[in-house]
Design an enzyme around this catalytic site. Structure first.
Site, short mmCIF file in Angstrom:
data_model
loop_
_atom_site.label_atom_id
_atom_site.label_comp_id
_atom_site.label_asym_id
_atom_site.label_seq_id
_atom_site.Cartn_x
_atom_site.Cartn_y
_atom_site.Cartn_z
N SER A 98 65.74 31.05 75.52
CA SER A 98 65.85 31.55 76.90
C SER A 98 67.33 31.59 77.23
CB SER A 98 65.10 30.63 77.88
OG SER A 98 65.72 29.37 77.95
N LEU A 112 64.30 25.84 82.30
CA LEU A 112 64.66 27.04 83.06
C LEU A 112 65.14 28.19 82.18
CD1 LEU A 112 66.61 25.53 86.10
CD2 LEU A 112 64.17 26.10 85.92
N HIS A 123 65.24 26.87 72.06
CA HIS A 123 64.45 25.68 72.35
C HIS A 123 63.83 25.10 71.09
CE1 HIS A 123 64.39 26.05 76.76
NE2 HIS A 123 64.52 27.34 76.51
N LEU A 125 62.77 25.99 66.76
CA LEU A 125 62.50 26.74 65.52
C LEU A 125 61.51 25.87 64.76
CD1 LEU A 125 63.00 28.50 62.91
CD2 LEU A 125 64.95 27.03 62.45
N TYR A 169 71.45 23.62 60.23
CA TYR A 169 71.96 24.63 61.16
C TYR A 169 73.39 25.06 60.80
CZ TYR A 169 67.77 23.97 63.96
OH TYR A 169 66.46 23.94 64.39
C1 LIG Z 1 63.42 22.35 59.98
C2 LIG Z 1 62.63 23.56 59.54
C3 LIG Z 1 62.63 24.61 60.64
C4 LIG Z 1 63.33 24.16 58.30
O1 LIG Z 1 62.61 25.30 57.86
P1 LIG Z 1 62.29 25.51 56.31
O2 LIG Z 1 61.73 26.86 56.15
O3 LIG Z 1 61.50 24.37 55.80
O4 LIG Z 1 63.78 25.40 55.71
P2 LIG Z 1 64.43 26.29 54.56
O5 LIG Z 1 63.50 26.33 53.40
O6 LIG Z 1 64.94 27.54 55.12
O7 LIG Z 1 65.69 25.40 54.23
C5 LIG Z 1 65.52 24.17 53.57
C6 LIG Z 1 66.66 23.28 54.02
O8 LIG Z 1 66.39 22.83 55.34
C7 LIG Z 1 66.88 21.51 55.51
N1 LIG Z 1 65.77 20.70 56.02
C8 LIG Z 1 64.52 21.13 56.26
N2 LIG Z 1 63.78 20.15 56.76
C9 LIG Z 1 64.58 19.06 56.82
C10 LIG Z 1 64.40 17.74 57.26
N3 LIG Z 1 63.24 17.31 57.75
N4 LIG Z 1 65.44 16.91 57.18
C11 LIG Z 1 66.63 17.33 56.72
N5 LIG Z 1 66.86 18.57 56.29
C12 LIG Z 1 65.84 19.42 56.35
C13 LIG Z 1 67.42 21.08 54.19
O9 LIG Z 1 68.83 21.32 54.27
C14 LIG Z 1 66.81 22.03 53.18
O10 LIG Z 1 67.68 22.27 52.16
P3 LIG Z 1 67.37 21.61 50.71
O11 LIG Z 1 66.10 22.27 50.27
O12 LIG Z 1 68.57 21.98 49.95
O13 LIG Z 1 67.20 20.15 50.97
C15 LIG Z 1 61.18 23.20 59.13
O14 LIG Z 1 61.22 22.20 58.14
C16 LIG Z 1 60.33 22.71 60.30
O15 LIG Z 1 59.66 23.50 60.94
N6 LIG Z 1 60.33 21.39 60.55
C17 LIG Z 1 59.54 20.82 61.62
C18 LIG Z 1 60.03 21.27 62.98
C19 LIG Z 1 61.52 20.99 63.20
O16 LIG Z 1 62.00 19.90 62.90
N7 LIG Z 1 62.22 22.00 63.76
C20 LIG Z 1 63.63 21.91 64.04
C21 LIG Z 1 63.92 21.28 65.37
S1 LIG Z 1 63.59 22.37 66.73
#
Ligand SMILES: CC(C)(COP(=O)(O)OP(=O)(O)OC[C@H]1O[C@@H](n2cnc3c(N)ncnc32)[C@H](O)[C@@H]1OP(=O)(O)O)[C@@H](O)C(=O)NCCC(=O)NCCS
Length: 208
Positions: A98, A112, A123, A125, A169
């Site tokens: 947002s 908001l 907010h 992902l 990130y």
């Molecule tokens: C965090 C999240 C969005 C990452 O998406 P993903 O598709 O699994 O990630 P990608 O495959 O693109 O990338 C993998 C990288 O993400 C990072 N990562 C993913 N989950 C992680 C975790 N729980 N802790 C630390 N690093 C993490 C690592 O750097 C990893 O790299 P590596 O494989 O070299 O260790 C996903 O794990 C998720 O939905 N988690 C639960 C919700 C969440 O925590 N969302 C973010 C906060 S809003």
């Protein structure tokens, strides 16, 4: 935003069509869901969003970034700041954003939407459990940031995350801004920023 093409990352549904003439006109055209599709979310997607949130956050900490009513709220007010990744019609990953109008995120930013702001507040992902660690989170973020470049009113994107996700990130180009002013119960966060537009935009819009 209309549907964003899934290429170049994925097979287009076009590529998966049967050869011309292979469908009998008598049986009619087969309607298949696209293999992969990126599109903005709508309030109708709120339940699917919340299902992923429930597993990703509530089952882990009892809390989640957006409750169902807040998901509906943002998908009604600013659906154009969301992006969903669908595989054969099923939501597998999403971002909800947002607008915010201050330098730093404040508590109000959690609930908001500031229509005149130039900062996109991400907010949440989240990727469905069975699709994690396949690059989907990074790809979706990349597409979202590219898409934001097409929105002339957007200057930067900000988010807050727990310490352990800072490297994730950073790989997408976000820079650490410092500790967030926002806390949720015992949780503290780091604020991160991605400059969607550079200094030229700031000069043009500063009135100088
Ligand atoms: C965090 C999240 C969005 C990452 O998406 P993903 O598709 O699994 O990630 P990608 O495959 O693109 O990338 C993998 C990288 O993400 C990072 N990562 C993913 N989950 C992680 C975790 N729980 N802790 C630390 N690093 C993490 C690592 O750097 C990893 O790299 P590596 O494989 O070299 O260790 C996903 O794990 C998720 O939905 N988690 C639960 C919700 C969440 O925590 N969302 C973010 C906060 S809003």
């Amino acid at each position: 935003m209309s549907t964003v093409s899934a290429l170049p990352f994925l097979k287009s549904s076009l590529l998966m069509r049967p050869p011309m003439g292979s469908t009998s006109p008598r049986r009619g055209r087969r309607h298949t869901l696209p293999a992969s599709e990126f599109r903005c979310l709508s309030p109708e997607d709120a339940i699917s969003v919340f299902e992923i949130e429930r597993e990703a956050f509530i089952s882990v900490s009892g809390e989640c970034p957006l409750h169902l009513d807040e998901v509906c709220h943002f998908l009604t007010l600013c659906p154009e700041l969301s992006l969903g990744w669908f595989e054969e019609g099923r939501l597998v990953a999403f971002i909800i954003g947002s607008l915010w109008d201050q330098e730093k995120l404040a508590m109000d930013a959690l609930t908001l939407h500031k229509p005149h702001g130039s900062t996109v507040h991400l907010h949440v992902l989240a990727v469905h459990r069975t699709f994690r660690q396949q690059g989907k989170g990074s790809i979706l973020m990349w597409r979202y940031l590219q898409y934001l470049r097409c929105l002339p009113y957007v200057r930067c994107a900000v988010l807050m995350c727990e310490d352990f996700l800072v490297p994730f990130y950073q790989k997408s180009g976000f820079k650490v801004q410092g500790p967030s002013d926002i806390t949720v119960g015992p949780l503290t966060f780091i604020e991160m920023m991605y400059p969607v537009r550079g200094h030229a935009y700031m000069r043009r819009n500063s009135g100088v």
